[in-house]
Scaffold this motif. Sequence first.
Motif, short mmCIF file in Angstrom:
data_model
loop_
_atom_site.label_atom_id
_atom_site.label_comp_id
_atom_site.label_asym_id
_atom_site.label_seq_id
_atom_site.Cartn_x
_atom_site.Cartn_y
_atom_site.Cartn_z
N ALA A 1 0.76 -1.00 0.04
CA ALA A 1 -0.06 0.01 -0.06
C ALA A 1 0.89 1.27 0.03
O ALA A 1 1.83 1.28 0.69
CB ALA A 1 -0.78 -0.15 1.28
N LEU B 1 -4.89 -5.38 -15.36
CA LEU B 1 -4.83 -4.41 -14.25
C LEU B 1 -5.83 -4.65 -13.12
O LEU B 1 -7.15 -4.37 -13.32
CB LEU B 1 -4.77 -2.90 -14.53
N LYS B 2 -5.55 -5.30 -12.09
CA LYS B 2 -6.51 -5.68 -10.92
C LYS B 2 -6.98 -4.38 -10.13
O LYS B 2 -6.77 -4.24 -8.79
CB LYS B 2 -5.68 -6.78 -10.17
N LEU B 3 -7.47 -3.61 -10.90
CA LEU B 3 -8.32 -2.35 -10.14
C LEU B 3 -9.26 -2.94 -8.94
O LEU B 3 -9.45 -1.89 -7.99
CB LEU B 3 -8.89 -1.45 -10.92
N GLU B 4 -9.84 -3.94 -9.05
CA GLU B 4 -10.88 -4.12 -8.00
C GLU B 4 -9.79 -4.61 -6.67
O GLU B 4 -10.54 -4.53 -5.45
CB GLU B 4 -11.49 -5.58 -8.52
N LEU C 1 -6.55 -3.21 -6.44
CA LEU C 1 -5.76 -1.87 -6.29
C LEU C 1 -6.14 -0.58 -6.00
O LEU C 1 -5.73 0.38 -5.55
CB LEU C 1 -4.52 -2.00 -7.36
N TRP C 2 -7.92 -0.53 -6.24
CA TRP C 2 -8.19 0.87 -6.26
C TRP C 2 -8.03 1.78 -4.92
O TRP C 2 -8.02 2.78 -5.06
CB TRP C 2 -9.89 0.97 -6.65
N ASP C 3 -7.96 0.90 -4.06
CA ASP C 3 -7.88 1.54 -2.63
C ASP C 3 -6.67 1.29 -1.87
O ASP C 3 -6.25 1.60 -0.86
CB ASP C 3 -8.86 1.05 -1.62
N ARG C 4 -5.30 1.12 -2.70
CA ARG C 4 -4.12 0.95 -2.19
C ARG C 4 -3.02 2.19 -2.45
O ARG C 4 -2.07 1.77 -1.89
CB ARG C 4 -3.63 -0.60 -3.00
N ASN C 5 -3.60 2.99 -2.83
CA ASN C 5 -2.61 4.17 -2.96
C ASN C 5 -1.40 4.01 -3.72
O ASN C 5 -0.28 4.55 -3.23
CB ASN C 5 -2.49 4.67 -1.45
N ILE C 6 -1.50 3.38 -4.89
CA ILE C 6 -0.39 2.83 -5.57
C ILE C 6 -0.23 3.73 -6.65
O ILE C 6 -1.23 4.38 -7.17
CB ILE C 6 -0.34 1.42 -6.14
N THR C 7 0.95 3.83 -7.09
CA THR C 7 1.34 4.82 -8.62
C THR C 7 2.02 3.71 -9.49
O THR C 7 2.87 2.94 -9.08
CB THR C 7 2.35 5.69 -8.08
#
Lengths: 362, 362, 362, 362
Positions: free
Chosen positions: D274, D290-293, D295-301
């Motif tokens: 995170a 891209l596994k946005l489901e 990663l969407w809340d993981r604060n990644i760049t």
Amino acid sequence: MRKHPRTKLALTERIVMKALVYHGPGKRAWEDKTKPTIKEASDAVVKIARTTICGTDLHIMKGDVPTVTDGRILGHEGVGIVDEVGAAVSTFKKGDRVLISCITSCAKCDACKKGMYSHCATGGWILGNTIDGTQAEYVRIPFADTSLYHVPKGADEDALAMLSDILPTGFECGVLSGAVKPGDIVAIVGAGPVGLAALLTAQLYSPAQVIMIDLDDNRLEVAKTLGATQCINSTDGKSADRVLALTDKKGVDVAIEAVGIPATFGVCQDIVAAGGHIANIGVHGKSVELKLEKLWDRNITITTRLVDTVTTPMLLKSVIARRLEPRKLITHEFVLDDLMKAYDTFGDAAKTKALKVIIRSA
Amino acid sequence: MRKHPRTKLALTERIVMKALVYHGPGKRAWEDKTKPTIKEASDAVVKIARTTICGTDLHIMKGDVPTVTDGRILGHEGVGIVDEVGAAVSTFKKGDRVLISCITSCAKCDACKKGMYSHCATGGWILGNTIDGTQAEYVRIPFADTSLYHVPKGADEDALAMLSDILPTGFECGVLSGAVKPGDIVAIVGAGPVGLAALLTAQLYSPAQVIMIDLDDNRLEVAKTLGATQCINSTDGKSADRVLALTDKKGVDVAIEAVGIPATFGVCQDIVAAGGHIANIGVHGKSVELKLEKLWDRNITITTRLVDTVTTPMLLKSVIARRLEPRKLITHEFVLDDLMKAYDTFGDAAKTKALKVIIRSA
Amino acid sequence: MRKHPRTKLALTERIVMKALVYHGPGKRAWEDKTKPTIKEASDAVVKIARTTICGTDLHIMKGDVPTVTDGRILGHEGVGIVDEVGAAVSTFKKGDRVLISCITSCAKCDACKKGMYSHCATGGWILGNTIDGTQAEYVRIPFADTSLYHVPKGADEDALAMLSDILPTGFECGVLSGAVKPGDIVAIVGAGPVGLAALLTAQLYSPAQVIMIDLDDNRLEVAKTLGATQCINSTDGKSADRVLALTDKKGVDVAIEAVGIPATFGVCQDIVAAGGHIANIGVHGKSVELKLEKLWDRNITITTRLVDTVTTPMLLKSVIARRLEPRKLITHEFVLDDLMKAYDTFGDAAKTKALKVIIRSA
Amino acid sequence: MRKHPRTKLALTERIVMKALVYHGPGKRAWEDKTKPTIKEASDAVVKIARTTICGTDLHIMKGDVPTVTDGRILGHEGVGIVDEVGAAVSTFKKGDRVLISCITSCAKCDACKKGMYSHCATGGWILGNTIDGTQAEYVRIPFADTSLYHVPKGADEDALAMLSDILPTGFECGVLSGAVKPGDIVAIVGAGPVGLAALLTAQLYSPAQVIMIDLDDNRLEVAKTLGATQCINSTDGKSADRVLALTDKKGVDVAIEAVGIPATFGVCQDIVAAGGHIANIGVHGKSVELKLEKLWDRNITITTRLVDTVTTPMLLKSVIARRLEPRKLITHEFVLDDLMKAYDTFGDAAKTKALKVIIRSA
């Protein structure tokens, strides 16, 4: 302004411990004091395993720091073992080995939320200043959750004691504020413990050159072993000329002031390149002349800072990973009962060649 | 050290134009000069459509800028039409309408590659300084590809003339170096044209408050119409106290110095909050006292800068998008042949209430 | 892992309050619940004055959020009055008016120290999720000192209720992560409440253009009144083409995804310029196709983020300074006893044109 | 769109040189070609002293790069001696020893002004792609002033040849875009030449750990000698699990993708912590999931980038200062006449264990 809930203390027997106590300019004693107890729910009491002496302690002893009053236990650096925690402390428990930060952070005020713990509304530099400090068998640490750090297993606690103050000070006020980056030419004016801490930590960013400037050849010798690429003895007052000669007259990307007098700040102004940084670490007692008639169009940045210790977690990781070896700053070792002698040694550095002294509980 | 290829010029007839020429302290004339021609392959010659006068031009007229010598055509601001380009110019062609930057950038030297065009090895501020400038019918622009900007169709060229110098100066040296951000409290010391340019451009970052400080009530009135949230007349020498009163004694996040004397730089030191920024724009003629004994532990940043004009493309977009309205700085209008009158008006601002004058070719 | 000291509670009478309770997918009720009490020394109990409903609450009602279980009081937004504080709370006292953050921050863990409160080891988004929330007469707020904010005197509390979640979400996940800056062209895909919050807060950085894209003409109309410079109805599936047409085929500097489905994330990939940013705000239920074969050499940055609410203090200042007007997002008003109706209205936005509903205690 | 002035060339005799020429997929020859001459005033012709072969050249040979057509001289890396300069070149003269950048920068277009030379309107990656390259006795370099660098006296030119492409690629696309900082845990997926360049240059920022992941034990062995703290052979498909095991299940601060296939990009998604960064260096031929489901809340760049070579001056300084030793990447040496053999060796790396080959003019 703000009130802490006071935990109800049973009327306990007074327990006595030994501590280094300030009794006005020039007077200190290793004497009996009451062992500290939990006063606020967020406090911890820590048994000291390692402590050290800071240049600031010498300033206090000279009477230069008016906030320190007669009877104060000195010291704001150390490693220890948690002896007791207040009801609101959740990160530490009795028996945990901890690094003590020289800066106390409440984590709640505006300054703390911005990471500027040095300006914490109720904390900041208070240990060994406005409250009793770490040069004792025990110390009370306010806001323990956010002012202590776990000592990783197997860590070299002598080395970690350097992370209470001197390493983050050199790093934050010198290296970070000076924005040292790979390929830079850095000059550090002052090769005392803080200047050397800046030298050690500057290397985390791989500058191309680090030029050390000092009056003392011994300290410059040490600087060489710690990674300085060039050393300049400034006794002849021509250090600025020599820096310019070393840099094709362009000057340095970053000039770090680690002394605290007008002359050394003046050298920094003379050697900083267009677009460069002057990062002040030194504690200044008087104003300096800022040559804006020369600098107004030079695109330079000057910074001042009291260490925030926000980088302590990173520095801890770097020491554990052996990217940083602060132990190299330690020149002398003492046991706690010899703290008075440790002061003598540290206070006479010109003769003893002391940099940092480590004082162990046993 | 570096040589430019000199294009072979046929022996041409001398063509005459009118220009504002400096003839030593206090002496200027609107007189005949030879129309400039292409000297280097990277040059352009630009026919002036708009120009203006800068506070720096008044300094030159006082004899304060020794690099400016007798016979020099003044002026470093303007908008015009490309009249001729050298063989190496690829971005502009005859007939293009262009904004002239006060800073000439070769784009090749170390400084230019870092975006510090002000310190370009062969450029920087040379127009109306070491080479002839824009207060004339024609001007030669070195490194035209990287020192001119296309005027977008339909743009207000009076407004764009403010982008040659004053807007990027206020923005880069004041707002960007001061790191103005949403929610900040900003104080600008000096409500002259540059201070007002800082006021206008600070609003691109939506600070919560912008406090303007000046001795002149008229300028403070103008500041109010340009977005200042509070204005302080500093005639009584108590502006710092009033700023502290307005800010719960905390001071301001950003103090922008837009005058250039020790007193106003002193005000900035007195009002900057812990963790804050002092951004110097003023051109200083003497040293100032830097109160490091008070500031060493306040985590402040002080910056100096000569405008780089790296933000000109962004400012152009902002003017076109009507996020910025630099036209508001223009108080007086002249035709080119009245440049001498324009100087009189601009030079007597206390009486004429002039901020920026616009001078048009026809 | 971590234990909080449990204050000893006398066996008190159960006090009843009204609350909006989730009873499994599609089932909610406005019913009696026990009024919360202090459980940890760092808790506060707050009497709700304002609350609102979030798109996330509708997701919960569909059964999409498995961490929310039967019996949970929903809601993570609101403004209220402190009713009671735990022994360790020092920043707030009974009677203080407070803004409740949707994110609970312990301020002690590694994530909180980095300002990533969303990933707080014991907090994060827990209100109306794993603990009871704000759609009730009272709510218990853990870590009150660092999860509540003082309401400035005279503030518009309806507007402030927008600062619990939607404004910082649009701002942090969209505007900050997307690095919006003056002069930029920004596209926001999705003109629902969060997209509109991004639109409002993007203007703090004065972009040159903000293009809104949505399927709903009504929302696009609203977007126009809130500062959108261009609006595109994407019903025909050609929004990307139109954005490219509007931008000389270059694309946008920042594409903000505020929907949460593969198609809209795809639009962002199609319209981002070289060197640009895609900032994801949407809550995604499935993977998306990342066209690395096209994007690998385009120097783009893609960000994901759960709101940290680190910018709440700044947003508060901006609302007070009238740089931001979140009240404009409020379309409907209810009293607390009509929370069930408020859900109906908010849940049928296509028909009711609801954006944000404000629910007041009286 | 843009025109360069064409210097008038006398009708010269055709001078012949040897070059490595592409003749369609799978076909290359070491054959006679006309020695290049100055075509534009900003050109230089450079006699090659050192060149090397890039993985991209192998891709070209497979026919994967459609912009490369039959008859093209390959190669975009090298060190040489200036043989001739155009009239507008001011930084270099005949006889200067120069490092050739793989990226050609005009320094005038919007992309170049932003430091994004990779997207230069008329340059970018053109050498050995759309114009003839460096695997020859001579090469024509457009925009020489801003696409060549002076070789410092006494520099190891074999080492410098690594600065044409591979070092800045690993550094800019991996280390800088991944924002590696002191104390970080970094994982690099792919221990080929580019992954190893990222490993070498990551150490400029002193991360606490650098974990290398590859299928090839030999390359992992090399990685260890170049500073990797842990190595993982990913043949069993469990590298992500092992990285999580090494990091207390938290994952890494920075995951650098240096392969260019969906599987390795997938590993990066699985191991990023995170708040962490995924920096893509790999050249991808197809889309990835891209596994946005998740990663969407993981604060990644996530970043992509074609090397800009803006850091070449800094890397040069670092090599000269011995903070970087790119020579360690060189496994094989050839003379220019053996370029065909060098391709064979480099192309069969699994067997030859080749990393970088150096090819010298004599």
